[in-house]
Enzyme design. Structure first.
Site, PDB file in Angstrom:
ATOM      1  N   LYS A  22       1.001  -1.242   0.015  1.00 25.81           N
ATOM      2  CA  LYS A  22      -0.035   0.014  -0.049  1.00 25.81           C
ATOM      3  C   LYS A  22       0.771   1.178   0.101  1.00 25.81           C
ATOM      4  CE  LYS A  22      -2.831   2.772   2.934  1.00 25.81           C
ATOM      5  NZ  LYS A  22      -2.616   3.367   4.380  1.00 25.81           N
ATOM      6  N   ASN A  23       1.973   1.462   0.952  1.00 26.20           N
ATOM      7  CA  ASN A  23       2.709   2.506   0.998  1.00 26.20           C
ATOM      8  C   ASN A  23       3.589   2.849  -0.248  1.00 26.20           C
ATOM      9  OD1 ASN A  23       1.513   2.982   3.555  1.00 26.20           O
ATOM     10  ND2 ASN A  23       3.096   2.171   4.727  1.00 26.20           N
ATOM     11  N   ARG A  97      -4.803  10.401   3.150  1.00 23.66           N
ATOM     12  CA  ARG A  97      -3.817  11.182   3.548  1.00 23.66           C
ATOM     13  C   ARG A  97      -2.717  11.203   2.282  1.00 23.66           C
ATOM     14  NH1 ARG A  97      -1.618  13.722   7.356  1.00 23.66           N
ATOM     15  NH2 ARG A  97       0.279  13.976   7.412  1.00 23.66           N
ATOM     16  N   ASP A 121      -5.820   8.130   8.840  1.00 21.44           N
ATOM     17  CA  ASP A 121      -5.977   7.552  10.251  1.00 21.44           C
ATOM     18  C   ASP A 121      -5.968   8.389  11.502  1.00 21.44           C
ATOM     19  OD1 ASP A 121      -6.005   4.649   9.521  1.00 21.44           O
ATOM     20  OD2 ASP A 121      -3.805   4.597   9.465  1.00 21.44           O
ATOM     21  N   ASP A 320       4.288   0.814  11.832  1.00 18.85           N
ATOM     22  CA  ASP A 320       2.965   0.155  11.338  1.00 18.85           C
ATOM     23  C   ASP A 320       2.535  -1.375  11.902  1.00 18.85           C
ATOM     24  OD1 ASP A 320       1.943   2.471   9.908  1.00 18.85           O
ATOM     25  OD2 ASP A 320       2.630   1.593   8.045  1.00 18.85           O
ATOM     26  N   MET A 342       6.200   7.647  17.499  1.00 16.14           N
ATOM     27  CA  MET A 342       5.705   8.554  16.292  1.00 16.14           C
ATOM     28  C   MET A 342       4.586   8.964  16.537  1.00 16.14           C
ATOM     29  SD  MET A 342       7.444   6.801  13.075  1.00 16.14           S
ATOM     30  CE  MET A 342       7.357   8.101  11.879  1.00 16.14           C
TER      31      MET A 342
END
Length: 436
Positions: A22-23, A97, A121, A320, A342
Protein backbone atom coordinates in the site's frame (compact mmCIF):
# COMPACT_ATOMS: atom_id res chain seq x y z
CA UNK A 1 -20.42 0.61 7.88
CA UNK A 2 -19.74 -3.12 7.59
CA UNK A 3 -18.96 -5.58 10.36
CA UNK A 4 -17.03 -8.83 10.71
CA UNK A 5 -18.33 -11.69 12.82
CA UNK A 6 -15.55 -14.05 13.83
CA UNK A 7 -15.66 -17.40 15.57
CA UNK A 8 -12.27 -17.61 17.27
CA UNK A 9 -10.03 -20.31 18.66
CA UNK A 10 -9.62 -22.18 15.37
CA UNK A 11 -6.25 -23.33 14.05
CA UNK A 12 -5.64 -22.25 10.47
CA UNK A 13 -3.46 -23.85 7.81
CA UNK A 14 -2.31 -23.11 4.30
CA UNK A 15 -0.47 -20.70 2.04
CA UNK A 16 -1.02 -16.98 1.62
CA UNK A 17 0.45 -14.55 -0.92
CA UNK A 18 0.85 -10.96 0.30
CA UNK A 19 -0.76 -8.13 -1.64
CA UNK A 20 1.21 -5.32 -3.25
CA UNK A 21 2.50 -2.73 -0.82
CA UNK A 22 0.00 0.00 0.00
CA UNK A 23 2.62 2.56 1.03
CA UNK A 24 4.63 2.03 -2.15
CA UNK A 25 1.53 2.17 -4.35
CA UNK A 26 0.50 5.59 -3.01
CA UNK A 27 3.92 7.04 -3.96
CA UNK A 28 4.25 5.26 -7.32
CA UNK A 29 0.76 6.28 -8.47
CA UNK A 30 1.48 9.95 -7.81
CA UNK A 31 4.68 9.71 -9.87
CA UNK A 32 2.69 9.03 -13.07
CA UNK A 33 1.90 12.78 -13.07
CA UNK A 34 5.55 13.55 -13.87
CA UNK A 35 5.36 12.45 -17.51
CA UNK A 36 2.93 12.70 -20.44
CA UNK A 37 4.00 9.22 -21.53
CA UNK A 38 2.36 5.92 -20.62
CA UNK A 39 3.32 4.24 -17.33
CA UNK A 40 2.44 0.59 -16.60
CA UNK A 41 2.22 -0.52 -12.95
CA UNK A 42 1.58 -4.06 -11.74
CA UNK A 43 0.87 -5.67 -8.35
CA UNK A 44 -1.32 -2.71 -7.28
CA UNK A 45 -3.36 -3.71 -4.20
CA UNK A 46 -7.15 -3.59 -4.57
CA UNK A 47 -7.83 -1.62 -1.38
CA UNK A 48 -9.88 1.46 -0.50
CA UNK A 49 -7.03 3.94 -0.07
CA UNK A 50 -5.33 2.99 -3.35
CA UNK A 51 -8.60 2.91 -5.28
CA UNK A 52 -9.45 6.41 -3.99
CA UNK A 53 -6.14 7.70 -5.32
CA UNK A 54 -6.69 6.04 -8.70
CA UNK A 55 -10.11 7.69 -8.87
CA UNK A 56 -8.59 11.07 -7.96
CA UNK A 57 -6.02 10.70 -10.76
CA UNK A 58 -8.85 9.91 -13.18
CA UNK A 59 -10.69 13.05 -12.13
CA UNK A 60 -7.49 15.01 -12.75
CA UNK A 61 -7.63 13.86 -16.35
CA UNK A 62 -5.16 10.96 -16.22
CA UNK A 63 -6.10 8.26 -18.73
CA UNK A 64 -6.38 4.97 -16.89
CA UNK A 65 -6.71 1.49 -18.37
CA UNK A 66 -7.08 -1.65 -16.27
CA UNK A 67 -5.13 -4.49 -17.91
CA UNK A 68 -5.77 -7.22 -15.32
CA UNK A 69 -6.19 -7.61 -11.58
CA UNK A 70 -3.63 -5.25 -10.04
CA UNK A 71 -2.28 -4.09 -13.42
CA UNK A 72 -2.99 -0.65 -14.92
CA UNK A 73 -1.60 1.83 -17.43
CA UNK A 74 -1.66 5.55 -16.67
CA UNK A 75 -1.09 8.44 -19.07
CA UNK A 76 -1.07 12.02 -17.77
CA UNK A 77 -0.89 13.81 -21.13
CA UNK A 78 -4.04 15.92 -20.62
CA UNK A 79 -4.07 16.88 -16.94
CA UNK A 80 -7.00 19.08 -15.92
CA UNK A 81 -5.39 21.58 -13.54
CA UNK A 82 -8.70 23.42 -13.06
CA UNK A 83 -9.94 20.39 -11.10
CA UNK A 84 -7.43 21.26 -8.35
CA UNK A 85 -9.51 24.29 -7.37
CA UNK A 86 -12.91 22.61 -7.56
CA UNK A 87 -15.14 21.74 -4.62
CA UNK A 88 -15.05 18.11 -5.74
CA UNK A 89 -11.27 17.99 -5.34
CA UNK A 90 -11.45 19.61 -1.92
CA UNK A 91 -13.80 16.85 -0.74
CA UNK A 92 -11.98 14.01 -2.47
CA UNK A 93 -8.46 15.05 -1.50
CA UNK A 94 -9.10 15.45 2.20
CA UNK A 95 -10.43 11.88 2.56
CA UNK A 96 -7.05 10.34 1.73
CA UNK A 97 -3.74 11.15 3.38
CA UNK A 98 -1.73 9.80 0.43
CA UNK A 99 -3.17 12.56 -1.77
CA UNK A 100 -0.51 14.93 -0.37
CA UNK A 101 2.02 13.25 -2.70
CA UNK A 102 0.40 14.61 -5.86
CA UNK A 103 1.69 18.07 -4.91
CA UNK A 104 5.38 17.43 -5.68
CA UNK A 105 4.82 16.04 -9.20
CA UNK A 106 2.27 18.74 -10.09
CA UNK A 107 4.56 21.50 -8.82
CA UNK A 108 7.54 20.11 -10.75
CA UNK A 109 5.76 19.63 -14.05
CA UNK A 110 3.08 22.33 -14.08
CA UNK A 111 4.40 24.95 -11.65
CA UNK A 112 1.61 24.62 -9.11
CA UNK A 113 0.12 22.09 -6.73
CA UNK A 114 -2.81 22.32 -4.32
CA UNK A 115 -4.21 20.00 -1.68
CA UNK A 116 -6.83 20.20 1.08
CA UNK A 117 -5.67 19.18 4.53
CA UNK A 118 -5.61 15.38 4.10
CA UNK A 119 -7.31 12.90 6.41
CA UNK A 120 -6.49 9.23 7.03
CA UNK A 121 -5.96 7.36 10.29
CA UNK A 122 -6.91 8.97 13.59
CA UNK A 123 -3.59 8.09 15.21
CA UNK A 124 -2.40 11.53 16.27
CA UNK A 125 -0.78 14.52 14.61
CA UNK A 126 0.86 13.90 11.24
CA UNK A 127 2.26 17.24 10.23
CA UNK A 128 3.04 18.35 6.69
CA UNK A 129 5.85 20.81 7.45
CA UNK A 130 8.57 18.60 5.93
CA UNK A 131 6.75 18.49 2.58
CA UNK A 132 6.19 22.22 2.24
CA UNK A 133 9.53 23.32 3.70
CA UNK A 134 11.14 21.14 1.04
CA UNK A 135 9.12 22.79 -1.73
CA UNK A 136 9.98 26.26 -0.35
CA UNK A 137 13.67 25.32 -0.33
CA UNK A 138 13.32 24.45 -4.03
CA UNK A 139 11.98 27.94 -4.71
CA UNK A 140 8.21 27.53 -4.43
CA UNK A 141 5.90 30.11 -2.87
CA UNK A 142 3.62 28.69 -0.18
CA UNK A 143 0.11 29.78 0.74
CA UNK A 144 -2.47 28.40 3.15
CA UNK A 145 -6.17 29.25 3.36
CA UNK A 146 -7.12 28.77 7.01
CA UNK A 147 -10.85 29.03 6.33
CA UNK A 148 -11.08 25.87 4.25
CA UNK A 149 -7.72 24.28 5.21
CA UNK A 150 -6.36 24.47 1.67
CA UNK A 151 -2.61 24.36 0.91
CA UNK A 152 -0.93 25.61 -2.25
CA UNK A 153 2.57 25.92 -3.71
CA UNK A 154 3.57 27.68 -6.94
CA UNK A 155 6.82 28.25 -8.85
CA UNK A 156 7.83 29.20 -12.39
CA UNK A 157 10.79 26.81 -12.22
CA UNK A 158 12.14 24.92 -9.23
CA UNK A 159 15.86 25.19 -8.53
CA UNK A 160 18.02 22.53 -6.92
CA UNK A 161 19.49 23.19 -3.48
CA UNK A 162 20.85 21.51 -0.34
CA UNK A 163 18.39 20.72 2.41
CA UNK A 164 18.57 18.97 5.77
CA UNK A 165 15.15 17.53 6.62
CA UNK A 166 13.91 18.08 10.17
CA UNK A 167 12.56 14.51 10.19
CA UNK A 168 13.09 11.44 7.99
CA UNK A 169 9.51 11.55 6.72
CA UNK A 170 8.81 8.86 4.12
CA UNK A 171 6.02 10.74 2.32
CA UNK A 172 7.86 14.04 2.76
CA UNK A 173 11.04 12.62 1.21
CA UNK A 174 9.04 11.06 -1.64
CA UNK A 175 7.25 14.34 -2.37
CA UNK A 176 10.47 16.37 -2.38
CA UNK A 177 12.26 13.85 -4.62
CA UNK A 178 9.39 13.94 -7.13
CA UNK A 179 9.58 17.73 -7.18
CA UNK A 180 13.38 17.82 -7.48
CA UNK A 181 13.74 15.42 -10.43
CA UNK A 182 12.53 18.16 -12.81
CA UNK A 183 14.19 21.07 -10.97
CA UNK A 184 17.06 23.05 -12.46
CA UNK A 185 20.46 21.94 -11.13
CA UNK A 186 21.44 19.64 -8.26
CA UNK A 187 19.38 18.88 -5.16
CA UNK A 188 20.89 17.24 -2.08
CA UNK A 189 18.56 15.84 0.59
CA UNK A 190 20.15 14.86 3.91
CA UNK A 191 18.28 12.95 6.64
CA UNK A 192 16.16 11.48 3.86
CA UNK A 193 13.96 8.45 4.53
CA UNK A 194 15.35 5.30 2.93
CA UNK A 195 12.56 2.67 3.25
CA UNK A 196 12.43 -0.02 0.53
CA UNK A 197 9.29 1.60 -0.89
CA UNK A 198 11.12 4.91 -1.26
CA UNK A 199 13.98 3.03 -2.93
CA UNK A 200 11.39 1.58 -5.31
CA UNK A 201 10.16 5.09 -6.16
CA UNK A 202 13.73 6.21 -6.93
CA UNK A 203 14.35 3.15 -9.11
CA UNK A 204 11.14 3.86 -11.01
CA UNK A 205 12.05 7.53 -11.51
CA UNK A 206 15.54 6.58 -12.71
CA UNK A 207 13.99 4.19 -15.23
CA UNK A 208 11.94 7.18 -16.46
CA UNK A 209 15.12 9.20 -17.02
CA UNK A 210 15.74 10.84 -13.63
CA UNK A 211 19.26 11.06 -12.21
CA UNK A 212 19.03 10.03 -8.54
CA UNK A 213 22.01 8.69 -6.57
CA UNK A 214 22.39 7.58 -2.95
CA UNK A 215 19.28 5.39 -3.19
CA UNK A 216 18.97 3.34 0.02
CA UNK A 217 20.93 5.87 2.11
CA UNK A 218 19.84 8.97 4.01
CA UNK A 219 21.81 11.22 1.63
CA UNK A 220 20.02 11.54 -1.72
CA UNK A 221 21.45 13.54 -4.63
CA UNK A 222 19.36 14.49 -7.67
CA UNK A 223 20.49 16.07 -10.92
CA UNK A 224 17.44 17.72 -12.43
CA UNK A 225 16.39 16.75 -15.96
CA UNK A 226 14.16 18.49 -18.51
CA UNK A 227 11.58 15.70 -18.83
CA UNK A 228 10.75 12.13 -17.88
CA UNK A 229 9.46 9.29 -20.03
CA UNK A 230 7.23 6.26 -19.51
CA UNK A 231 8.20 3.00 -17.80
CA UNK A 232 6.99 -0.30 -16.41
CA UNK A 233 7.11 -0.90 -12.65
CA UNK A 234 6.13 -3.75 -10.31
CA UNK A 235 5.21 -2.99 -6.69
CA UNK A 236 6.86 -4.96 -3.87
CA UNK A 237 4.85 -7.23 -1.55
CA UNK A 238 3.47 -5.42 1.48
CA UNK A 239 5.82 -5.89 4.44
CA UNK A 240 3.11 -4.73 6.86
CA UNK A 241 0.76 -7.43 5.64
CA UNK A 242 3.56 -9.98 5.85
CA UNK A 243 4.11 -9.03 9.49
CA UNK A 244 0.36 -9.28 10.08
CA UNK A 245 0.31 -12.85 8.75
CA UNK A 246 3.26 -13.77 10.99
CA UNK A 247 1.36 -12.45 13.99
CA UNK A 248 -1.81 -14.26 12.94
CA UNK A 249 0.03 -17.59 12.61
CA UNK A 250 1.57 -17.26 16.09
CA UNK A 251 -1.60 -16.14 17.88
CA UNK A 252 -3.75 -18.90 16.36
CA UNK A 253 -0.94 -21.49 16.62
CA UNK A 254 -1.35 -22.16 12.92
CA UNK A 255 0.98 -23.61 10.29
CA UNK A 256 1.17 -21.00 7.53
CA UNK A 257 3.48 -20.36 4.59
CA UNK A 258 3.71 -16.78 3.33
CA UNK A 259 4.71 -16.85 -0.34
CA UNK A 260 7.04 -14.53 -2.27
CA UNK A 261 7.82 -12.10 0.54
CA UNK A 262 10.91 -10.39 -0.97
CA UNK A 263 13.04 -11.35 2.05
CA UNK A 264 15.81 -8.92 1.22
CA UNK A 265 13.40 -6.00 1.71
CA UNK A 266 12.02 -7.08 5.11
CA UNK A 267 14.89 -5.64 7.15
CA UNK A 268 14.57 -6.29 10.90
CA UNK A 269 10.97 -7.52 10.74
CA UNK A 270 11.73 -11.30 10.88
CA UNK A 271 14.22 -10.92 13.73
CA UNK A 272 11.86 -8.69 15.71
CA UNK A 273 9.22 -11.43 15.65
CA UNK A 274 11.91 -13.96 16.57
CA UNK A 275 12.60 -11.87 19.70
CA UNK A 276 8.99 -12.56 20.67
CA UNK A 277 9.81 -16.28 20.46
CA UNK A 278 8.14 -16.90 17.09
CA UNK A 279 9.80 -19.52 14.87
CA UNK A 280 10.30 -18.40 11.26
CA UNK A 281 11.98 -20.41 8.52
CA UNK A 282 13.22 -19.00 5.24
CA UNK A 283 12.34 -21.33 2.38
CA UNK A 284 13.54 -19.70 -0.82
CA UNK A 285 11.64 -16.43 -0.89
CA UNK A 286 8.87 -17.77 1.38
CA UNK A 287 8.37 -17.59 5.15
CA UNK A 288 7.26 -20.82 6.85
CA UNK A 289 5.72 -20.52 10.32
CA UNK A 290 5.09 -23.85 12.10
CA UNK A 291 2.17 -24.34 14.50
CA UNK A 292 3.39 -23.08 17.88
CA UNK A 293 1.76 -25.85 19.92
CA UNK A 294 4.00 -25.10 22.92
CA UNK A 295 3.58 -21.33 22.59
CA UNK A 296 6.40 -18.80 22.23
CA UNK A 297 8.65 -17.10 24.76
CA UNK A 298 9.78 -13.47 24.69
CA UNK A 299 13.53 -12.99 24.91
CA UNK A 300 14.98 -10.70 27.55
CA UNK A 301 18.04 -8.55 26.97
CA UNK A 302 21.37 -10.23 27.81
CA UNK A 303 21.42 -8.49 31.21
CA UNK A 304 18.00 -9.96 32.01
CA UNK A 305 16.03 -6.72 31.62
CA UNK A 306 12.64 -6.61 29.90
CA UNK A 307 12.61 -6.49 26.11
CA UNK A 308 11.56 -3.17 24.55
CA UNK A 309 10.29 -3.04 20.97
CA UNK A 310 10.17 0.48 19.59
CA UNK A 311 9.63 2.03 16.17
CA UNK A 312 12.35 3.91 14.32
CA UNK A 313 13.04 5.19 10.79
CA UNK A 314 14.24 2.50 8.38
CA UNK A 315 16.21 0.30 8.83
CA UNK A 316 14.58 0.38 12.27
CA UNK A 317 11.26 -1.35 13.02
CA UNK A 318 8.25 0.11 11.23
CA UNK A 319 5.61 1.78 13.44
CA UNK A 320 2.87 0.13 11.37
CA UNK A 321 3.68 -3.27 12.94
CA UNK A 322 3.80 -2.24 16.61
CA UNK A 323 0.06 -2.90 16.98
CA UNK A 324 0.66 -6.46 15.71
CA UNK A 325 3.58 -6.94 18.11
CA UNK A 326 1.41 -5.78 21.00
CA UNK A 327 -1.43 -8.20 20.31
CA UNK A 328 0.94 -11.12 19.67
CA UNK A 329 2.63 -10.47 23.03
CA UNK A 330 -0.67 -10.95 24.90
CA UNK A 331 -0.29 -14.75 24.53
CA UNK A 332 3.49 -15.01 24.85
CA UNK A 333 5.50 -16.29 27.81
CA UNK A 334 7.04 -13.25 29.42
CA UNK A 335 6.61 -9.50 29.14
CA UNK A 336 7.52 -6.76 26.70
CA UNK A 337 7.43 -2.97 26.64
CA UNK A 338 6.02 -1.59 23.38
CA UNK A 339 7.15 1.98 22.69
CA UNK A 340 5.27 3.81 19.91
CA UNK A 341 7.34 6.96 19.43
CA UNK A 342 5.82 8.49 16.32
CA UNK A 343 2.06 8.72 16.97
CA UNK A 344 0.45 9.56 20.30
CA UNK A 345 -2.94 7.92 19.68
CA UNK A 346 -1.99 4.62 18.11
CA UNK A 347 -1.98 2.59 21.35
CA UNK A 348 -5.43 3.66 22.51
CA UNK A 349 -7.01 0.53 21.02
CA UNK A 350 -5.56 -1.54 23.90
CA UNK A 351 -8.72 -0.99 25.94
CA UNK A 352 -10.46 -3.45 23.60
CA UNK A 353 -7.74 -6.04 24.23
CA UNK A 354 -8.06 -5.47 27.97
CA UNK A 355 -11.81 -6.06 27.65
CA UNK A 356 -10.94 -9.36 25.93
CA UNK A 357 -8.85 -10.36 28.95
CA UNK A 358 -5.36 -9.23 27.94
CA UNK A 359 -2.92 -8.04 30.62
CA UNK A 360 -1.74 -4.67 29.37
CA UNK A 361 -0.62 -1.59 31.30
CA UNK A 362 -0.90 1.59 29.22
CA UNK A 363 1.93 3.62 30.75
CA UNK A 364 1.23 6.76 28.70
CA UNK A 365 0.06 7.54 25.13
CA UNK A 366 3.31 6.16 23.73
CA UNK A 367 4.15 3.11 25.89
CA UNK A 368 2.40 -0.09 26.93
CA UNK A 369 3.65 -3.04 28.94
CA UNK A 370 2.21 -6.43 27.97
CA UNK A 371 2.26 -9.41 30.32
CA UNK A 372 1.68 -12.55 28.25
CA UNK A 373 -0.84 -15.27 29.14
CA UNK A 374 1.22 -18.12 27.60
CA UNK A 375 -2.13 -19.45 26.25
CA UNK A 376 -3.12 -20.44 29.79
CA UNK A 377 -5.94 -17.90 29.68
CA UNK A 378 -7.60 -17.47 26.29
CA UNK A 379 -8.87 -14.07 25.17
CA UNK A 380 -12.66 -13.90 24.97
CA UNK A 381 -14.76 -12.65 22.08
CA UNK A 382 -16.43 -9.24 22.42
CA UNK A 383 -18.03 -6.51 20.28
CA UNK A 384 -15.57 -3.80 19.24
CA UNK A 385 -14.84 -1.18 16.59
CA UNK A 386 -11.80 -0.68 14.39
CA UNK A 387 -10.25 2.78 15.02
CA UNK A 388 -7.59 2.64 12.27
CA UNK A 389 -6.06 0.23 9.74
CA UNK A 390 -3.35 -1.32 11.93
CA UNK A 391 -5.39 -1.45 15.13
CA UNK A 392 -8.19 -3.00 13.07
CA UNK A 393 -6.07 -5.90 11.81
CA UNK A 394 -4.66 -6.39 15.31
CA UNK A 395 -8.15 -6.67 16.78
CA UNK A 396 -9.05 -9.09 13.98
CA UNK A 397 -6.05 -11.28 14.89
CA UNK A 398 -7.08 -11.14 18.56
CA UNK A 399 -10.64 -12.16 17.62
CA UNK A 400 -9.40 -15.11 15.54
CA UNK A 401 -7.47 -16.41 18.56
CA UNK A 402 -10.18 -15.67 21.14
CA UNK A 403 -12.74 -18.00 22.68
CA UNK A 404 -16.26 -17.41 21.39
CA UNK A 405 -17.65 -14.96 18.85
CA UNK A 406 -16.37 -11.44 18.24
CA UNK A 407 -17.96 -8.63 16.24
CA UNK A 408 -15.77 -5.92 14.72
CA UNK A 409 -17.52 -2.79 13.48
CA UNK A 410 -16.17 -0.05 11.20
CA UNK A 411 -14.29 -2.59 9.07
CA UNK A 412 -13.88 -0.02 6.30
CA UNK A 413 -10.75 0.90 8.23
CA UNK A 414 -9.37 -2.62 7.70
CA UNK A 415 -10.42 -2.61 4.03
CA UNK A 416 -8.40 0.58 3.54
CA UNK A 417 -5.20 -1.43 3.90
CA UNK A 418 -5.99 -5.15 3.42
CA UNK A 419 -7.30 -6.67 0.22
CA UNK A 420 -10.23 -9.14 0.52
CA UNK A 421 -9.06 -10.02 4.02
CA UNK A 422 -12.12 -12.10 4.87
CA UNK A 423 -11.93 -14.18 1.68
CA UNK A 424 -8.26 -14.91 2.22
CA UNK A 425 -8.82 -15.89 5.85
CA UNK A 426 -11.66 -18.21 4.82
CA UNK A 427 -9.21 -19.96 2.47
CA UNK A 428 -7.01 -20.69 5.52
CA UNK A 429 -9.92 -22.20 7.43
CA UNK A 430 -11.09 -19.20 9.48
CA UNK A 431 -14.74 -18.73 10.39
CA UNK A 432 -15.45 -15.11 9.46
CA UNK A 433 -18.46 -13.46 7.84
CA UNK A 434 -18.90 -9.96 6.47
CA UNK A 435 -22.17 -8.16 7.12
CA UNK A 436 -22.82 -4.87 5.32
Amino acid sequence: MGTFKIEGGIQLKGEITPQGAKNEALQILCAVLLTPEKVTITNIPDIIDVNKLIKLLGNLGVKIEKLAHGAYTFQADEVNLAYLESEGFKEEGKSLRGSIMIVGPLLARFGKGYIPKPGGDKIGRRRLDTHFEGFINLGAKFRYNREDYFYGVEADRLKGTYMLLDEASVTGTANIIMAAVLAEGKTTIYNAACEPYLQQLCKMLNSMGAKITGVGSNLIEIEGVEKLGGCEHRILPDMIEIGSWIGLAAMTRSEITIKNVSWDNLGVIPNTFRKLGITLERRGDDIYIPAHEDGYEIQNYIDGSILTIADAPWPGFTPDLLSIVLVVATQARGSVLVHQKMFESRLFFVDRLIDMGAKIILCDPHRATVIGHDFKSQLKGIMMSSPDIRAGISLLIAALSAKGTSTIQNIDQIDRGYERIDERLLALGAKITRED
